[in-house]
Design a protein around this motif. Structure first.
Motif, PDB file in Angstrom:
ATOM      1  N   TRP A  41      13.347  -9.195   4.177  1.00  0.00           N
ATOM      2  CA  TRP A  41      13.460  -9.764   5.656  1.00  0.00           C
ATOM      3  C   TRP A  41      14.838  -9.477   5.982  1.00  0.00           C
ATOM      4  O   TRP A  41      15.819  -9.280   5.221  1.00  0.00           O
ATOM      5  N   ASP A  42      14.811  -9.144   7.434  1.00  0.00           N
ATOM      6  CA  ASP A  42      16.017  -9.378   8.325  1.00  0.00           C
ATOM      7  C   ASP A  42      16.311 -10.778   8.564  1.00  0.00           C
ATOM      8  O   ASP A  42      15.536 -11.415   9.154  1.00  0.00           O
ATOM      9  N   VAL A  43      17.411 -11.169   7.933  1.00  0.00           N
ATOM     10  CA  VAL A  43      17.917 -12.663   8.312  1.00  0.00           C
ATOM     11  C   VAL A  43      18.182 -12.956   9.788  1.00  0.00           C
ATOM     12  O   VAL A  43      17.723 -14.228   9.979  1.00  0.00           O
ATOM     13  N   ALA A  44      18.628 -11.979  10.425  1.00  0.00           N
ATOM     14  CA  ALA A  44      19.287 -12.208  11.581  1.00  0.00           C
ATOM     15  C   ALA A  44      17.803 -12.454  12.696  1.00  0.00           C
ATOM     16  O   ALA A  44      17.695 -13.337  13.718  1.00  0.00           O
ATOM     17  N   THR A  45      16.977 -11.532  12.394  1.00  0.00           N
ATOM     18  CA  THR A  45      15.649 -11.888  13.488  1.00  0.00           C
ATOM     19  C   THR A  45      14.558 -12.254  12.766  1.00  0.00           C
ATOM     20  O   THR A  45      13.509 -12.803  13.404  1.00  0.00           O
ATOM     21  N   GLY A  46      14.600 -12.516  11.379  1.00  0.00           N
ATOM     22  CA  GLY A  46      13.226 -13.003  10.847  1.00  0.00           C
ATOM     23  C   GLY A  46      12.151 -12.180  10.668  1.00  0.00           C
ATOM     24  O   GLY A  46      11.133 -12.482  10.406  1.00  0.00           O
ATOM     25  N   ARG A  47      12.223 -10.646  11.030  1.00  0.00           N
ATOM     26  CA  ARG A  47      11.345  -9.513  10.646  1.00  0.00           C
ATOM     27  C   ARG A  47      11.241  -9.375   9.476  1.00  0.00           C
ATOM     28  O   ARG A  47      12.210  -9.174   8.448  1.00  0.00           O
ATOM     29  N   CYS A  48       9.900  -8.978   8.902  1.00  0.00           N
ATOM     30  CA  CYS A  48       9.757  -8.580   7.583  1.00  0.00           C
ATOM     31  C   CYS A  48       9.967  -7.025   7.526  1.00  0.00           C
ATOM     32  O   CYS A  48       9.315  -6.047   8.272  1.00  0.00           O
ATOM     33  N   LEU A  49      10.953  -6.449   6.728  1.00  0.00           N
ATOM     34  CA  LEU A  49      11.443  -5.202   6.700  1.00  0.00           C
ATOM     35  C   LEU A  49      10.311  -4.303   5.798  1.00  0.00           C
ATOM     36  O   LEU A  49      10.136  -3.106   5.910  1.00  0.00           O
ATOM     37  N   ARG A  50      10.008  -5.049   4.609  1.00  0.00           N
ATOM     38  CA  ARG A  50       9.198  -4.205   3.955  1.00  0.00           C
ATOM     39  C   ARG A  50       8.219  -5.066   2.997  1.00  0.00           C
ATOM     40  O   ARG A  50       8.424  -6.353   2.668  1.00  0.00           O
ATOM     41  N   VAL A  51       6.971  -4.693   2.649  1.00  0.00           N
ATOM     42  CA  VAL A  51       5.945  -5.383   1.788  1.00  0.00           C
ATOM     43  C   VAL A  51       6.016  -4.720   0.650  1.00  0.00           C
ATOM     44  O   VAL A  51       5.241  -3.525   0.968  1.00  0.00           O
ATOM     45  N   VAL A  52       6.237  -5.284  -0.568  1.00  0.00           N
ATOM     46  CA  VAL A  52       5.987  -4.357  -1.906  1.00  0.00           C
ATOM     47  C   VAL A  52       4.863  -5.275  -2.681  1.00  0.00           C
ATOM     48  O   VAL A  52       4.843  -6.443  -2.954  1.00  0.00           O
ATOM     49  N   ASP A  53       3.775  -4.592  -2.925  1.00  0.00           N
ATOM     50  CA  ASP A  53       2.775  -5.179  -3.735  1.00  0.00           C
ATOM     51  C   ASP A  53       3.176  -5.127  -5.338  1.00  0.00           C
ATOM     52  O   ASP A  53       4.062  -4.321  -5.844  1.00  0.00           O
ATOM     53  N   SER A  54       2.610  -6.102  -6.244  1.00  0.00           N
ATOM     54  CA  SER A  54       2.737  -6.110  -7.331  1.00  0.00           C
ATOM     55  C   SER A  54       2.430  -5.022  -7.956  1.00  0.00           C
ATOM     56  O   SER A  54       1.305  -4.427  -7.653  1.00  0.00           O
ATOM     57  N   PRO A  55       2.812  -4.626  -9.297  1.00  0.00           N
ATOM     58  CA  PRO A  55       2.461  -3.337  -9.957  1.00  0.00           C
ATOM     59  C   PRO A  55       1.128  -3.422 -10.338  1.00  0.00           C
ATOM     60  O   PRO A  55       0.609  -2.427 -10.513  1.00  0.00           O
ATOM     61  N   GLU A  56       0.572  -4.503 -10.387  1.00  0.00           N
ATOM     62  CA  GLU A  56      -0.869  -4.714 -10.952  1.00  0.00           C
ATOM     63  C   GLU A  56      -1.560  -4.820  -9.407  1.00  0.00           C
ATOM     64  O   GLU A  56      -3.019  -5.164  -9.683  1.00  0.00           O
ATOM     65  N   GLY A  57      -1.308  -4.663  -8.586  1.00  0.00           N
ATOM     66  CA  GLY A  57      -2.027  -5.137  -7.037  1.00  0.00           C
ATOM     67  C   GLY A  57      -1.726  -6.266  -6.756  1.00  0.00           C
ATOM     68  O   GLY A  57      -1.691  -7.347  -7.264  1.00  0.00           O
ATOM     69  N   PRO A  58      -1.930  -6.551  -5.172  1.00  0.00           N
ATOM     70  CA  PRO A  58      -1.668  -7.856  -4.700  1.00  0.00           C
ATOM     71  C   PRO A  58      -2.835  -8.901  -5.096  1.00  0.00           C
ATOM     72  O   PRO A  58      -3.942  -8.392  -5.171  1.00  0.00           O
ATOM     73  N   GLY A  59      -2.562 -10.229  -5.211  1.00  0.00           N
ATOM     74  CA  GLY A  59      -3.489 -11.377  -5.558  1.00  0.00           C
ATOM     75  C   GLY A  59      -3.929 -10.900  -6.985  1.00  0.00           C
ATOM     76  O   GLY A  59      -3.996 -10.101  -7.712  1.00  0.00           O
ATOM     77  N   GLY A  60      -4.571 -11.998  -7.508  1.00  0.00           N
ATOM     78  CA  GLY A  60      -5.309 -12.022  -8.751  1.00  0.00           C
ATOM     79  C   GLY A  60      -4.311 -12.636  -9.920  1.00  0.00           C
ATOM     80  O   GLY A  60      -3.280 -12.598  -9.705  1.00  0.00           O
TER      81      GLY A  60
END
Length: 855
Positions: free
Chosen positions: A169-188
């Motif tokens: 995250w960018d702290v000043a704006t609250g914008r999400c800069l990057r989403v990285v999935d778990s190595p096993e894939g998101p969720g589960g």
């Protein structure tokens, strides 16, 4: 003199006294060595770590903590959603209100001006610590947030959660800069991000999501996969050269980030590490684990420099100050601030030991052999003081303190002298059990031990390399309680199937099955003569059995509480039981009266331990004068049976706020002066009941200690733990010689117990009693009757109880005089006349009575 780490404070007075003695005797070599040791100990004392503050106020378990770089501010979050900002100098908190679910992750910026928190409902909040105002909510996570980190410059932040994503995250704006999935894939399952940290420049992220992965956030690429199937925690050094991760084998792993190779394994016990953090220079690390221990490490060498009993059950989070000298811990309902020792506090010069020639060593061996021969001759002439001095001289020769022959001679003398203290204690054998050990009982000489390891019952021989010599199969479920008879020919066991079983030790055959308990049997014991058995269970009853006939004689109601321990008195008149409900009860077996109630310490304990109200173990001394209880709040209490008064409480290891691990088991020496107490903190403590202090702490188990038992001769003890080991300890006692005599009044209670136990059964029922009919088998009447073999057993018992210096002829004469004037045992003064809580009998249906006169 060898000085263990952490022992400097207790060793200082001894070192100063020894140094002064060396100077007074002009012993130059000893004086130089002692001065060096004293200087080292004083340096350690000045630089040693300690607890600085405990912050209380949380109403639920604290899951996360963070400390500012200068150590002036601390942040904590708990299971109820409360977030508190602490001024570490004053201990005053500020509440940061807004979370509506458990807060599992918190982070302070290095300057302490910003705070980041993550909740179980996926809520992430940024706070202004000066005003306590929520500046911004970072939305995106759809599951519990388990990791939050602010970059050192406060410009970016990292969060990870159970939705299987890592977000930058960018702290000043609250914008999400990057989403990285778990190595096993998101969720589960298995894909949750449980731990994450940022490098000093805010570019690299190390996180655990099924695998431990190093990720470049700027280039959005995986740099390296460090391990698979790892558990949290994860910590990254500031120079990005090393990482500390949790291993699947319940250890911490020190890794080279350039190659991903494991450099060191930091292993202290079998309990999983829950949290870890590295100092800024990467030289030291701290970790917290299930069990409540905080450990200070030197990762480069793999050494654990110091261990602290930090919290009651587990350390959920740790955080270091910028200089690495202070560490903040969270666990149970508390937050604690610790001062770590100076980094170079353990530096000491090397010294080369003087080599000894074969001729010199042979001369020592010959001298020891001659001294031991002279000692044996002196003991045969009942010159015990001379024999003791000769063996002590042999043990004082270089390399012969623990000589096998000298130790055996010292132990033989312990049966004709008096134990006054302990010289030493050490591990004397370990058996790896197939499963977790629940309870063990040592033979009288400590050579063998009967141990329940959850699924079965086994007899182990320590002198034969820890070999299993016999297996006892029959219980339908886990075995929870074991006991050997005094002659070691019979064994009792109790299990989850609610039965008590009688075994032939020589053949392993089950002789009888005693059914009656409605739930797990937690404790079993034989009477002194082996004729009767007693048991206590989770159904809240205490039962008296006649195993040979397979019959239950009586059952006593402990109330609605589980019974964890039963202990019959040596004279066969009383039974002590304890468990839940904050009290131990002493029953008079003959009448069914509850004659004493020993209240637990929870009524005046200053602690919020969830195990208050539990008495895990209670034992009576062989003379019947005292009782010892092991309490769930970590204390051991000594009681006067006649008066029902609490004489002393052992609580040296309990913190100022009442924090301590529970005591699970206690075992007494035959002389009633010493006790061994097992603790959930992985230790066994040796207590001097007369002096009221702890003499030794035996450490070796890697997890909770479940039980401890001291052999009848006092030389060995055995303990079991959830680490799957059965351990034997050898105790080296301080001895004091007495002049041989015909009689000593201190032995009278032992003879009275002998006479009471050998009074025959068969007292007729009293006609005036209408509500209770006595079974003739349960009451004793008439003059004591014993055999020559019984008298020999009494003399052996007296030797183990510290009266082996009494002449056999004098003891027999006094026994005859007491028997001739025998009018029965002396009653306890002012017994309580309360409803008995009696449940049933083998022949009769007993009903509770009120206020009836004692027969």
């Amino acid at each position: 003199m060898h000085l263990e780490r952490g022992d400097h404070e207790s060793a200082l007075p001894l070192l100063r006294a020894a140094s002064a003695t060396a100077e007074a005797t002009a012993d130059a070599d000893a004086g130089t060595a002692l001065r060096d040791a004293l200087a080292h100990a004083e340096r350690e004392h000045a630089a040693g770590g300690r607890l600085l503050a405990t912050f209380t106020g949380h109403r639920a378990v604290v899951h996360a903590v963070s400390l500012s770089a200068d150590g002036s501010r601390a942040l904590s979050g708990d299971d109820a959603g409360d977030v508190r900002l602490w001024d570490t100098a004053t201990g005053r908190p500020r509440a940061l209100k807004g979370h509506r679910a458990a807060v599992h992750a918190v982070s302070l910026s290095p300057d302490g001006r910003l705070a980041l928190t993550g909740g179980h409902d996926g809520d992430v909040r940024l706070w202004d610590t000066a005003t306590g105002r929520c500046l911004r909510r970072l939305s995106g996570h759809t599951g519990s947030v388990r990791a939050v980190r602010l970059a050192p410059d406060g410009s970016t932040a990292l969060t990870g959660g159970w939705d299987g994503t890592l977000r930058w995250w960018d702290v000043a704006t609250g914008r999400c800069l990057r989403v990285v999935d778990s190595p096993e894939g998101p969720g589960g399952a298995g894909r949750e991000v449980n731990a994450a940290c940022l490098s000093a420049d805010g570019r690299l992220a190390l996180f655990v999501g099924g695998r431990t992965v190093l990720w470049d956030l700027v280039d959005d690429r995986r740099v390296r996969t460090l391990d698979r199937g790892t558990i949290w925690p994860a910590a990254l050094s500031h120079d990005r050269r090393h990482a500390l991760t949790g291993g699947g084998d319940r250890a911490l792993v020190w890794r080279d980030l350039a190659t991903g190779r494991s450099l060191r394994t930091l292993r202290a016990d079998a309990r999983p590490p829950w949290a870890a953090e590295l100092s800024a220079d990467g030289r030291f690390a701290v970790s917290g684990a299930i069990g409540g221990t905080l450990r200070w490490w030197e990762p480069a060498t793999g050494r654990c420099l110091r261990t602290y009993d930090a919290h009651f059950s587990q350390v959920t989070s740790v955080s270091l100050s910028g200089d690495g000298r202070r560490v903040l811990t969270g666990g149970d309902h508390r937050v604690r601030l610790w001062q770590l020792p100076a980094p170079d506090a353990y530096t000491a010069p090397f010294r080369i030991c003087r080599p000894r020639s074969h001729t010199e060593l042979t001369r020592y061996d010959d001298r020891v052999a001659a001294l031991l021969d002279d000692a044996e001759s002196s003991a045969g002439r009942q010159r015990y003081a001379d024999a003791l001095a000769l063996v002590a001289e042999a043990r004082a020769l270089p390399g012969h303190e623990r000589d096998t022959r000298a130790l055996a001679a010292w132990h033989r003398l312990s049966l004709v002298t008096v134990r006054t203290g302990v010289r030493g204690a050490w591990a004397a054998g370990t058996v790896e059990l197939p499963t977790s050990g629940t309870q063990a009982h040592a033979t009288a000489d400590g050579r063998r031990a009967l141990c329940a390891d959850l699924d079965t019952l086994r007899l182990w021989d320590f002198e034969d390399g820890g070999r299993c010599v016999r297996t006892f199969d029959g219980h339908d479920g886990a075995v929870r309680a074991v006991c050997l008879s005094a002659d070691e020919r019979l064994a009792l066991s109790g299990g989850e199937d609610g039965t008590v079983r009688l075994w032939d030790v020589r053949t392993g055959r089950c002789l009888s099955v005693l059914a009656g308990h409605g739930a797990t049997v937690r404790s079993v014991r034989f009477s002194g003569d082996g004729r009767f058995a007693f048991s206590g269970g989770e159904d809240g009853s205490v039962r008296w059995w006649e195993p040979a006939a397979g019959r239950m004689l009586r059952a006593y109601a402990y109330g609605r509480h589980k019974v964890d321990s039963v202990c019959p008195s040596a004279d066969g008149r009383f039974l002590l039981s304890c468990g839940e409900g904050s009290r131990a009860r002493l029953w008079e077996l003959d009448s069914g009266h509850r004659v004493r109630t020993f209240e637990d310490l929870s009524r005046d304990a200053v602690t919020d331990s969830p195990l208050l109200g539990l008495l895990h173990s209670a034992q009576l001394t062989a003379d019947g004068r005292h009782a010892v209880t092991a309490n769930g709040d970590g204390r051991v209490a000594l009681w006067d049976v006649a008066g029902g008064r609490r004489l002393h409480v052992f609580e040296e290891h309990v913190g100022s706020d009442g924090h301590a691990e529970p005591m699970t088991s206690v075992s007494l020496s035959t002389d009633g002066r010493f006790a061994l107490a097992a603790n959930w903190d992985t230790t066994v403590r040796l207590l001097d009941l007369r002096a009221g202090r702890c003499l030794r702490t035996l450490g070796g188990h890697r997890r909770w200690v479940q039980s401890v038992h001291l052999s009848a001769d006092g030389r060995y003890a055995v303990s079991t733990g959830t680490d799957g080991t059965l351990r034997r300890w050898e105790l080296d006692w301080e001895l004091e010689a007495r002049e041989p005599a015909d009689w000593d009044e201190g032995a009278r209670p032992h003879l009275e117990a002998f006479l009471a136990a050998h009074t025959p059964f068969g007292r007729p029922a009293s006609h005036g009693l209408q509500s209770v009919s006595y079974d003739p088998r349960l009451a004793r009447h008439g003059q004591p009757v014993w055999s020559e073999a019984d008298a020999d057993l009494l003399l052996r018992h007296l030797a183990r109880a510290g009266y082996g210096w009494l002449r056999a002829a004098g003891v027999r004469a006094e026994l005859e005089r007491m028997a001739a004037a025998w009018q029965g045992p002396r009653p306890l003064p002012a017994p309580r006349r309360e409803p008995t809580g009696l449940l049933s009998s083998a022949r009769h249906r007993y009903r509770a009575w009120r206020g009836r006169p004692r027969s």
